[in-house]
Design a protein around this motif. Structure first.
Motif, PDB file in Angstrom:
ATOM      1  N   SER A 122      -6.956 -11.183  40.649  1.00  0.00           N
ATOM      2  CA  SER A 122      -7.122 -12.536  40.167  1.00  0.00           C
ATOM      3  C   SER A 122      -5.954 -13.385  40.668  1.00  0.00           C
ATOM      4  CB  SER A 122      -7.167 -12.556  38.628  1.00  0.00           C
ATOM      5  OG  SER A 122      -7.199 -13.884  38.149  1.00  0.00           O
ATOM      6  N   VAL A 123      -6.235 -14.304  41.586  1.00  0.00           N
ATOM      7  CA  VAL A 123      -5.213 -15.193  42.144  1.00  0.00           C
ATOM      8  C   VAL A 123      -5.307 -16.545  41.436  1.00  0.00           C
ATOM      9  CG1 VAL A 123      -4.319 -16.293  44.222  1.00  0.00           C
ATOM     10  CG2 VAL A 123      -5.350 -14.017  44.366  1.00  0.00           C
ATOM     11  N   GLU A 124      -4.244 -16.908  40.730  1.00  0.00           N
ATOM     12  CA  GLU A 124      -4.238 -18.143  39.948  1.00  0.00           C
ATOM     13  C   GLU A 124      -3.148 -19.078  40.464  1.00  0.00           C
ATOM     14  OE1 GLU A 124      -4.207 -17.472  35.753  1.00  0.00           O
ATOM     15  OE2 GLU A 124      -5.343 -15.594  35.904  1.00  0.00           O
ATOM     16  N   HIS A 125      -3.389 -20.374  40.345  1.00  0.00           N
ATOM     17  CA  HIS A 125      -2.434 -21.358  40.822  1.00  0.00           C
ATOM     18  C   HIS A 125      -1.236 -21.449  39.879  1.00  0.00           C
ATOM     19  CE1 HIS A 125      -5.808 -23.596  43.215  1.00  0.00           C
ATOM     20  NE2 HIS A 125      -5.468 -22.430  43.733  1.00  0.00           N
ATOM     21  N   GLY A 126      -0.050 -21.593  40.490  1.00  0.00           N
ATOM     22  CA  GLY A 126       1.167 -21.673  39.698  1.00  0.00           C
ATOM     23  C   GLY A 126       1.637 -20.291  39.275  1.00  0.00           C
ATOM     24  N   SER A 127       2.618 -20.264  38.374  1.00  0.00           N
ATOM     25  CA  SER A 127       3.153 -18.978  37.912  1.00  0.00           C
ATOM     26  C   SER A 127       2.200 -18.258  36.983  1.00  0.00           C
ATOM     27  CB  SER A 127       4.493 -19.195  37.210  1.00  0.00           C
ATOM     28  OG  SER A 127       4.344 -20.091  36.125  1.00  0.00           O
ATOM     29  N   ALA A 128       1.151 -18.972  36.496  1.00  0.00           N
ATOM     30  CA  ALA A 128       0.044 -18.351  35.766  1.00  0.00           C
ATOM     31  C   ALA A 128       0.499 -17.549  34.551  1.00  0.00           C
ATOM     32  CB  ALA A 128      -0.772 -17.467  36.711  1.00  0.00           C
ATOM     33  N   GLY A 129       1.577 -17.992  33.901  1.00  0.00           N
ATOM     34  CA  GLY A 129       2.050 -17.284  32.726  1.00  0.00           C
ATOM     35  C   GLY A 129       2.752 -15.982  33.029  1.00  0.00           C
ATOM     36  N   ILE A 130       2.905 -15.661  34.317  1.00  0.00           N
ATOM     37  CA  ILE A 130       3.580 -14.415  34.690  1.00  0.00           C
ATOM     38  C   ILE A 130       5.075 -14.533  34.425  1.00  0.00           C
ATOM     39  CG2 ILE A 130       4.113 -12.872  36.618  1.00  0.00           C
ATOM     40  CD1 ILE A 130       1.425 -13.689  37.839  1.00  0.00           C
ATOM     41  N   THR A 131       5.615 -15.712  34.683  1.00  0.00           N
ATOM     42  CA  THR A 131       7.035 -15.962  34.459  1.00  0.00           C
ATOM     43  C   THR A 131       7.256 -17.463  34.356  1.00  0.00           C
ATOM     44  OG1 THR A 131       9.275 -15.492  35.286  1.00  0.00           O
ATOM     45  CG2 THR A 131       7.605 -16.085  36.899  1.00  0.00           C
ATOM     46  N   THR A 132       8.497 -17.864  34.171  1.00  0.00           N
ATOM     47  CA  THR A 132       8.853 -19.275  34.150  1.00  0.00           C
ATOM     48  C   THR A 132      10.091 -19.477  35.016  1.00  0.00           C
ATOM     49  OG1 THR A 132      10.212 -18.953  32.164  1.00  0.00           O
ATOM     50  CG2 THR A 132       7.912 -19.631  31.829  1.00  0.00           C
ATOM     51  N   GLY A 203       0.210 -14.921  40.918  1.00  0.00           N
ATOM     52  CA  GLY A 203       0.413 -16.365  40.869  1.00  0.00           C
ATOM     53  C   GLY A 203       0.678 -16.912  42.261  1.00  0.00           C
ATOM     54  N   LEU A 204       0.088 -18.083  42.584  1.00  0.00           N
ATOM     55  CA  LEU A 204       0.171 -18.665  43.917  1.00  0.00           C
ATOM     56  C   LEU A 204       0.670 -20.100  43.840  1.00  0.00           C
ATOM     57  CD1 LEU A 204      -0.585 -18.648  47.010  1.00  0.00           C
ATOM     58  CD2 LEU A 204      -2.864 -19.420  46.291  1.00  0.00           C
ATOM     59  N   GLY A 205       1.680 -20.425  44.631  1.00  0.00           N
ATOM     60  CA  GLY A 205       2.217 -21.779  44.657  1.00  0.00           C
ATOM     61  C   GLY A 205       1.543 -22.646  45.706  1.00  0.00           C
ATOM     62  N   PRO A 206       1.711 -23.979  45.631  1.00  0.00           N
ATOM     63  CA  PRO A 206       1.118 -24.884  46.588  1.00  0.00           C
ATOM     64  C   PRO A 206       1.929 -24.940  47.877  1.00  0.00           C
ATOM     65  CG  PRO A 206       2.399 -26.143  45.037  1.00  0.00           C
ATOM     66  CD  PRO A 206       2.490 -24.710  44.593  1.00  0.00           C
ATOM     67  N   TRP A 207       1.367 -25.612  48.883  1.00  0.00           N
ATOM     68  CA  TRP A 207       2.103 -25.856  50.128  1.00  0.00           C
ATOM     69  C   TRP A 207       3.310 -26.734  49.855  1.00  0.00           C
ATOM     70  CZ3 TRP A 207       1.423 -22.798  53.959  1.00  0.00           C
ATOM     71  CH2 TRP A 207       0.173 -22.264  54.259  1.00  0.00           C
ATOM     72  N   GLN A 208       4.438 -26.348  50.482  1.00  0.00           N
ATOM     73  CA  GLN A 208       5.672 -27.100  50.333  1.00  0.00           C
ATOM     74  C   GLN A 208       6.266 -27.354  51.715  1.00  0.00           C
ATOM     75  OE1 GLN A 208       7.375 -28.038  47.416  1.00  0.00           O
ATOM     76  NE2 GLN A 208       5.700 -27.315  46.118  1.00  0.00           N
ATOM     77  N   PRO A 209       6.931 -28.518  51.908  1.00  0.00           N
ATOM     78  CA  PRO A 209       7.652 -28.694  53.185  1.00  0.00           C
ATOM     79  C   PRO A 209       8.788 -27.700  53.269  1.00  0.00           C
ATOM     80  CG  PRO A 209       8.193 -30.454  51.643  1.00  0.00           C
ATOM     81  CD  PRO A 209       7.075 -29.664  51.011  1.00  0.00           C
ATOM     82  N   LEU A 210       8.979 -27.119  54.449  1.00  0.00           N
ATOM     83  CA  LEU A 210      10.015 -26.107  54.612  1.00  0.00           C
ATOM     84  C   LEU A 210      11.384 -26.780  54.698  1.00  0.00           C
ATOM     85  CD1 LEU A 210      10.762 -23.127  55.034  1.00  0.00           C
ATOM     86  CD2 LEU A 210      10.510 -23.499  57.481  1.00  0.00           C
ATOM     87  N   ILE A 211      12.280 -26.405  53.787  1.00  0.00           N
ATOM     88  CA  ILE A 211      13.638 -26.936  53.781  1.00  0.00           C
ATOM     89  C   ILE A 211      14.537 -25.904  54.414  1.00  0.00           C
ATOM     90  CG2 ILE A 211      15.540 -27.763  52.356  1.00  0.00           C
ATOM     91  CD1 ILE A 211      13.496 -28.515  50.241  1.00  0.00           C
TER      92      ILE A 211
END
Length: 212
Positions: A122-132, A203-211
């Motif tokens: 199950s791939v969920e957007h954000g940390s999905a309650g796994i951590t903060t 948990g899956l994060g959104p696209w981010q500009p690479l810093i």
């Protein structure tokens, strides 16, 4: 008294020529010394001594540049962190094409085993309650457009946790990513596996500009 006439013995012409040739050869040998013998080749020695390089050997060809995949982008593992069973890994999408690459929202990600079979996760957007406390994973999606030679990134998070011995633990060594709808999918072999235990949750994060 009749004087006796002394007779001279004539030396054969062939003998005279031969002797003269020998004398000339000897004289020439004395005036031109023989060429010196070549110095012996160096031999291997212990310590810091090194053999001289073989200048006649051809230089090894340089490794060919890695080809850009279909679609103009390449997926690269950036590394991660692990603590108390919590795993965080980030990825980089490099624009190796010739035009800007427009991204928005979240990539589509799946996990696969060594037989290239997709695993039930199950791939969920954000940390999905796994951590903060992972802002990049819980950030609002935004458009990201890396130019050629630039990159974007995203991250995943999970816990390596086994709570039920009757459920087979999930371990994936391969990820498959679809950067945006309809784009060619990219497969990547990981340096460390995604070991979900039997949580079956990612948990899956959104696209981010690479810093950099």
């Amino acid at each position: 008294m009749i004087a006796k006439r002394r007779t001279r013995r004539r030396i054969p012409a062939l003998v005279t020529v031969g002797v003269l040739a020998g004398v000339l050869a000897g004289t020439a040998g004395c005036s031109t010394p023989p060429a010196p013998r070549a110095a012996p080749a160096p031999t291997a020695m212990s310590g810091t001594a090194r053999l001289a390089p073989d200048r006649s050997a051809p230089a090894s060809p340089s490794a060919p540049a890695q080809a850009c995949p279909e679609g103009g982008v390449r997926l690269v593992e950036r590394g991660g962190d692990a603590a108390m069973g919590l795993r965080v890994v980030s990825f980089q999408l490099v624009n190796c094409g010739t035009r800007p690459y427009v991204l928005e929202g979240y990539p589509r990600l799946s996990l696969r085993d060594d037989h290239d079979e997709q695993l039930e996760v199950s791939v969920e957007h954000g940390s999905a309650g796994i951590t903060t406390g992972i802002p990049d994973l819980d950030a609002a999606p935004q458009p990201v457009t890396p130019a050629p030679g630039q990159a974007a990134s995203f991250g995943i998070v999970w816990r390596n946790l086994v709570t039920d011995g009757t459920v087979v633990a999930t371990t994936a060594w391969n990820v498959e990513v679809e950067p945006k709808p309809g784009a060619p999918r990219l497969s990547l072999r990981l340096s460390e596996p995604v070991d979900l235990g039997n949580t079956g949750k990612l948990g899956l994060g959104p696209w981010q500009p690479l810093i950099r």
